[in-house]
Write an enzyme that holds these catalytic residues in place. Structure first.
Site, PDB file in Angstrom:
ATOM      1  N   ASP A 137       0.841  -0.933  -0.060  1.00 40.66           N
ATOM      2  CA  ASP A 137      -0.014  -0.084   0.076  1.00 40.66           C
ATOM      3  C   ASP A 137       0.943   1.359   0.170  1.00 40.66           C
ATOM      4  O   ASP A 137       2.194   1.090   0.352  1.00 40.66           O
ATOM      5  CB  ASP A 137      -0.762   0.011   1.309  1.00 40.66           C
ATOM      6  CG  ASP A 137      -1.913  -0.742   1.162  1.00 40.66           C
ATOM      7  OD1 ASP A 137      -2.436  -1.243   0.122  1.00 40.66           O
ATOM      8  OD2 ASP A 137      -3.000  -0.898   2.193  1.00 40.66           O
ATOM      9  N   ASP A 190      -4.589  -2.796   4.803  1.00 38.24           N
ATOM     10  CA  ASP A 190      -5.328  -2.341   6.272  1.00 38.24           C
ATOM     11  C   ASP A 190      -6.630  -2.263   6.229  1.00 38.24           C
ATOM     12  O   ASP A 190      -7.115  -2.140   7.389  1.00 38.24           O
ATOM     13  CB  ASP A 190      -4.544  -0.873   6.253  1.00 38.24           C
ATOM     14  CG  ASP A 190      -4.795   0.248   5.208  1.00 38.24           C
ATOM     15  OD1 ASP A 190      -5.580  -0.380   4.331  1.00 38.24           O
ATOM     16  OD2 ASP A 190      -4.270   1.217   5.371  1.00 38.24           O
ATOM     17  N   ASP A 242      -9.132  -5.645   2.125  1.00 37.80           N
ATOM     18  CA  ASP A 242      -8.135  -6.071   1.758  1.00 37.80           C
ATOM     19  C   ASP A 242      -7.718  -7.680   2.121  1.00 37.80           C
ATOM     20  O   ASP A 242      -7.020  -8.364   1.513  1.00 37.80           O
ATOM     21  CB  ASP A 242      -6.716  -5.188   2.340  1.00 37.80           C
ATOM     22  CG  ASP A 242      -6.630  -4.104   1.755  1.00 37.80           C
ATOM     23  OD1 ASP A 242      -7.074  -4.022   0.442  1.00 37.80           O
ATOM     24  OD2 ASP A 242      -6.043  -3.074   2.388  1.00 37.80           O
TER      25      ASP A 242
END
Length: 1143
Positions: free
Chosen positions: A473, A794, A798
């Site tokens: 990310d 997070d 996901d």
């Protein structure tokens, strides 16, 4: 517990029971009442609440709590609630006691054989045949003239028993400390999980275990509910209840339709407040856990009776659940809500694919099976040759007759041969291997804690060493996640820094402040700094914090606005989610009209805007042409500076025609743009260096983000993910999907294979894109070997990508509970550099195992050949059973401790990943093993056959039964151990490095063990006497032994000089099960073969395969029911059961 749950349902308060009846402790509800309430759903539950309490606030009154202020933070009151309604944790299953572990260690088949042999040997040594016939039995009792020696015959048996006890105690102690470590790790994970409650009107983060009935808890997107409760107020709340009900659709919750929230379910959208009504064993998850705990034991009993194939299967699963999931109970009590899925899974069990073992486990299992077989064959041949030689020499060559009175003497000989054979087996089988793996992993996990990696699944640690790709990310991992607004476009003006409040029209300023303050989660706040001179603290969503900070920079305050319009006065909230990429809030104006505030990604929200505020704060038309202009002149330049652009807009609805609020597309449309702001999230200073290390280590870093392509590209360049002049791809989610899907919209692996190798940045991606990318890279067969992918995540959505990845990293700070639940490792500091440390530790585990193998196999080869050849030529093993057990202890237990605890060095990151198919024993290692074996065998055989001439001592060969220990054999034993000690130093390097002492003092455990072993060896040789078959040596003899030992180091340098590339004849060993090249049928056959091999192997090994599985599942306890799903543990326990039954 089950009975209580059922009986409680019968409690139905009568409608006229509105009058508050004081119950236990002065509360208006009993535990049974609340439990029965929580078993109801939807309309039924609402009806029950209305009948019994009037409404939810009536329930709050009965529980003596306030829906807005929460409980008073009064210790006595909280304690009283815990006593009456229970604590929020499920009591742990008792850990195994040390004695139970000792008993388990004693089950090892090899040890049992040794014990039996030792007891037989003991019994026979006390039986003395009548003296006069002893001549008739030949030279059998030749050494027994010395009365004292004959009486000392019992010592060998006793010594074997003693060494068995030593081995058992060491094994049990290791298991015990391992279990203790995992319990510590688990409680650490538990303490990490906190939940937001309101007490005394203040928002507090309290550990999940501290929640009590009556607490008012804040529920938000991404939470995993830690207790049962009733919703007081909710905004667009959707819950995933599949873990309890098996329903995959998200359930919409609202105070007026379905207010029941259950522990262990996930919040997928929205937010709200609930009053906690059941905790711990009384919550829905707790009840399931309690039933499971009881069910396991009942099935265990049933299993003992029935031994049908089918029964065996189920019972082994129950047992696997009980053993491997034993610790699960206390592990993550209210998080593993896999209860209700049990039946679903039972049904699916038949077609669930077997979970593949970790790479290392697969390779080790295969290697151990091979070595075990070889050892078994060698020991059998040894015994057969010894017996034949003895029989032929005694009865054929010497022509003796078997006399009845000689039987005990002959039997004693056979027992001696048998003990030698078993000893060869003991030395040959590397039971230290599982120990080394366990120690290495446990040690790494403990140390990784300090590097901000909380490992939830043990094998993730080792898999990380093989990682070839990391999909990361952007926000918070590569960047600091401390967002600030640095540019803005307000009233037709582009401000490159924060504008002065006087420069803005009051109308624009007022709308902006209201739009930001109201249309953001009320839990998001900016608090004063903790320390003088520090930055203000950002609490909650960081993007919203940046916007609230913007309000403060404009010299206004968001708090008064929120007090004026509290959260429960908000008319309708469309919370942020990955599909909308925006958030909208509707408020009711004093004149009865409605106003909607909206904020979100600029390119999405600007498409819904038809007006914009000009510099005077008046509406001006905003056509598609104006929008394209704005994108070119404002948004793209902001994005190229690496800024995230957010659009803030509003819309007014007249009082007389209220829209259909459920039709979101109509409501959030026809907007008026107030402002576009550019938010900066600076790159973490340490990230570019960390990414450079990854690239040098052969790991490709890809950035997957929801930001727009220009922002993503700018950040990727700053991080060093992309370099100018390189051939790489930066794609948006839409373009990515267009390239990988065919005309029917299906994903094609061939198309994906053209995209992913060059892809470095995936922008504006949805969680599905992330999952598709990860799956595509893992399933790809384009490279020489399968890619091993790590993913960071997070958000709640996901989860699928984290689960699919070989290693999933969840963010410890910004991550939702759902993401943490799906992950293998939690990054406690959300920092990319911690991932690089995980790679280093993973590679270190791999290398530690290889070092141990290199050392152990050298000892194995030498000891087996010496015992075998010695036995065949001299009818006696030069290394006695007790000595072999000592060598076994050195090379198994101590060496695994010494070599498995080597700390990692930066040099580990200078090589490419090994990959899944690389063998455990490389050519270089094979060269070292065979090279050192040649040296050791040459020395030992020289000593065995001409040693007595060299040292001028009596020969120890062909000594009769019970003869005293000879100096000759003691020198052989001592030299052997000295060579192992110095070879242990050589084993520290496995890639052919010359300096074997490099960093030796950074590992105190290694130094302590080598010196300790040396000390014990001196004691054994000088004072061991008869039990250890040792005769004290002179200083000169000791120096010679040491000299030969040090020769190992010199010989190591000689071996290092020989180029491995020249030794084409050397084979590698310990390949991974080359899964990718095999067809399904071959795979099934292969599995069958390994299963048979596992059964053939002695049970000790099967126990440790299971041990490895158990360790993993202990570390994965939060989902202990997954065991039901994966057949690996059951199959191994089944193998074990069948094995013990056949025994």
């Amino acid at each position: 517990m089950g009975d209580m749950a059922n009986s409680s349902i019968e409690f139905h308060p009568k409608p006229q029971q509105q009058r508050e009846v004081p119950h236990v402790g002065g509360f208006g509800c009993t535990l049974a009442e609340l439990r029965s309430l929580m078993e109801l759903r939807g309309a039924e539950a609402l009806q029950k609440i209305q009948e019994a309490y009037g409404d939810v606030s009536g329930l709050c009154r009965r529980l003596k709590t306030s829906p807005t202020e929460g409980l008073a933070d009064n210790t006595n009151d909280l304690e009283k609630r815990r006593q009456i309604y229970g604590q929020n944790f499920i009591p742990p299953k008792q850990p195994k006691t040390f004695l139970q572990l000792v008993w388990e260690a004693l089950q090892d088949v090899t040890l049992i054989i040794l014990e039996v042999a030792a007891i037989v040997s003991l019994g026979l040594s006390f039986y003395a045949p009548p003296g006069e016939e002893s001549e008739a039995c030949g030279n059998v009792s030749g050494g027994a003239e010395d009365e004292g020696e004959a009486e000392a015959g019992w010592i060998e048996g006793a010594a074997i028993l003693l060494s068995v006890i030593c081995v058992v105690l060491v094994t049990a102690f290791n298991d015990w400390s391992k279990e203790k470590q995992f319990r510590g790790l688990q409680s650490r994970i538990e303490q990490e999980q906190k939940f937001t409650v309101i007490r005394n009107g203040q928002l507090l983060q309290v550990p999940v275990a501290a929640l009590v009935v009556g607490d008012i808890a804040q529920v938000k997107y991404g939470d995993l509910l830690p207790a049962d409760g009733v919703l007081i107020q909710g905004n667009d709340l959707k819950i995933d209840e599949s873990s309890l009900t098996g329903e995959s659709d998200h359930v919409r919750k609202s105070a007026d339709k379905d207010p029941m929230l259950l522990s262990g379910t996930h919040v997928m959208e929205g937010s709200g407040r609930m009053v906690v009504t059941a905790v711990g064993v009384n919550s829905q998850t707790g009840i399931i856990f309690t039933l499971l705990g009881a069910g396991g034991e009942e099935e265990e009993k049933k299993d003992k009776k029935g031994k049908q194939q089918d029964g065996a299967m189920d019972s082994s699963q129950t047992r696997a659940k009980k053993q491997d999931g034993a610790v699960a109970m206390e592990m993550q009590p209210l998080k593993s809500a896999e209860g209700g899925e049990m039946e679903e899974r039972e049904k699916k069990k038949t077609n669930v694919p077997k979970k593949e073992k970790s790479v290392l486990q697969g390779k080790l299992t295969k290697l151990a099976v091979q070595i075990g077989k070889a050892g078994l064959v060698m020991s059998a041949i040894t015994v057969i040759i010894l017996v034949l030689y003895f029989v032929i020499e005694t009865f054929v060559v010497d022509g003796r007759v078997w006399l009845a009175e000689c039987t005990p003497v002959y039997v004693q000989y056979f027992v001696k041969f048998f003990i030698i054979g078993v000893t060869v087996l003991v030395v040959a089988v590397p039971e230290g291997l599982p120990l080394a793996v366990t120690i290495s992993l446990a040690y790494s996990v403990k140390k990784m804690m300090k590097d901000n990696n909380l490992v939830r699944h043990l094998d993730a640690c080792e898999t990380m060493g093989n990682a070839t790709a990391i999909c990361s990310d952007k926000t918070g991992t590569l960047t600091t996640n401390r967002m600030t607004v640095v540019q803005s476009y307000l009233g037709d003006t582009h401000y490159k820094e924060i504008p002065a409040p006087s420069a803005l029209t009051p109308k624009i300023l007022d709308l902006l402040v209201h739009a930001i303050s109201i249309n953001s989660a009320y839990t998001t706040k900016i608090l004063p700094p903790e320390k003088e001179g520090a930055l203000p603290r950002q609490v909650g969503n960081k993007t919203e914090c940046a916007l609230l900070g913007f309000v403060l920079d404009l010299k206004r305050d968001f708090q008064p606005v929120r007090e004026q319009i509290p959260e429960d006065k908000l008319y309708k909230v469309y919370t942020f989610n990955s599909v909308r990429k925006s958030m909208s809030t509707v408020i009711c104006m004093p004149d009865g009209s409605f106003r909607l505030f909206s904020k979100g990604a600029s390119e999405i929200l600007l498409k819904k805007c038809t007006n914009i505020l000009n510099s005077n704060g008046e509406l001006r038309g905003f056509r598609p042409r104006d929008r394209d202009d704005m994108v070119k002149k404002i948004i793209e330049p902001m994005a190229c500076d690496g800024l995230r652009t957010i659009c803030i807009a509003y819309r007014d609805f007249p009082a007389n025609q209220e829209p259909d609020w459920d039709n979101e597309n109509d409501v959030v449309g026809d907007l008026t743009c107030i402002a576009v702001v550019g938010i900066e999230d600076p790159v973490r200073p340490e990230v570019p260096e960390a990414i450079r290390k990854c690239q040098r280590a052969g790991i490709t870093v890809r950035m997957v983000t929801g930001d727009n392509i220009n922002t993503a590209r700018a950040i990727a360049a700053k991080c060093g993910i992309i370099h100018p002049g390189e051939d790489f791809l930066c794609l948006e989610g839409k373009e990515f999907n267009r390239r990988i899907r065919n005309e029917k919209g299906e994903i094609e692996q061939e198309r994906l294979d053209k995209v992913w190798p060059k892809l470095r940045v995936l922008a504006r991606s949805s969680p599905t894109d992330k999952h598709t990318l990860v799956k595509g890279i893992i399933d790809s067969t384009t490279g020489e070997q399968r890619q091993v992918v790590a993913v960071t995540g997070d958000g709640t959505n996901d989860g699928p990508a984290l689960k699919k990845a070989d290693v999933g990293f969840a963010m410890g700070i910004a991550g939702t509970d759902v993401a943490k639940e799906a992950s293998d490792i939690i990054l406690t500091d959300d920092n990319f550099t911690s991932i690089v440390k995980a790679v280093m530790w993973g590679r270190n585990v791999y290398d530690s195992i290889s070092k141990f193998l290199q050392f152990q196999l050298t000892v194995n080869v030498v000891a087996v050949i010496v015992a075998f050849t010695g036995a065949c030529i001299t009818q006696d093993s030069p290394l006695k059973a007790v000595q072999m057990l000592w060598v076994n202890l050195i090379m198994d237990t101590f060496a695994s401790l010494a070599l498995a605890t080597e700390p990692p060095t930066e040099s580990l990151l200078l090589r490419k990943p090994y990959g899944r198919d690389k063998p455990l024993i490389s050519r270089t290692m094979m060269k070292n093993i065979l090279g050192h074996a040649v040296y050791q065998l040459t020395i030992i055989f020289t000593l065995l056959f001409v040693g007595e001439l060299f040292f001028d001592i009596d020969s120890g060969r062909n000594a009769p039964l019970h003869s005293p220990p000879s100096e000759h054999y003691t020198i052989i034993f001592n030299t052997f151990v000295m060579m192992q000690l110095f070879n242990e130093i050589n084993a520290r390097k496995i890639h052919g490095e010359r300096n074997v002492f490099d960093g030796i003092f950074s590992n105190p455990i290694f130094c302590t063990i080598v010196l300790g072993t040396f000390g014990i060896q001196i004691v054994i040789v000088q004072f061991g006497g008869k039990p250890f078959s040792c005769s004290p040596l002179s200083t000169e003899q000791w120096l010679w032994c040491l000299f030969v030992g040090v020769g190992e180091l010199v010989w190591g340098q000689v071996i290092a000089t020989i180029p491995t590339s020249q030794l084409k004849c050397l084979k590698e060993a310990g390949h991974g099960p080359g899964k990718d090249e095999m067809t399904d049928e071959e795979l099934a056959e292969g599995e069958e073969e390994i299963d048979h091999a596992e059964r053939e192997l002695r049970r000790g090994q099967i126990l440790w395969f299971r041990g490895l599985n158990r360790i993993q599942t202990q570390a994965t306890a939060p989902r202990f029911l997954d065991l039901v799903n994966h057949k690996i543990a059951p199959r191994i326990s089944e193998a074990c059961t069948t094995f013990s039954v056949t025994k």
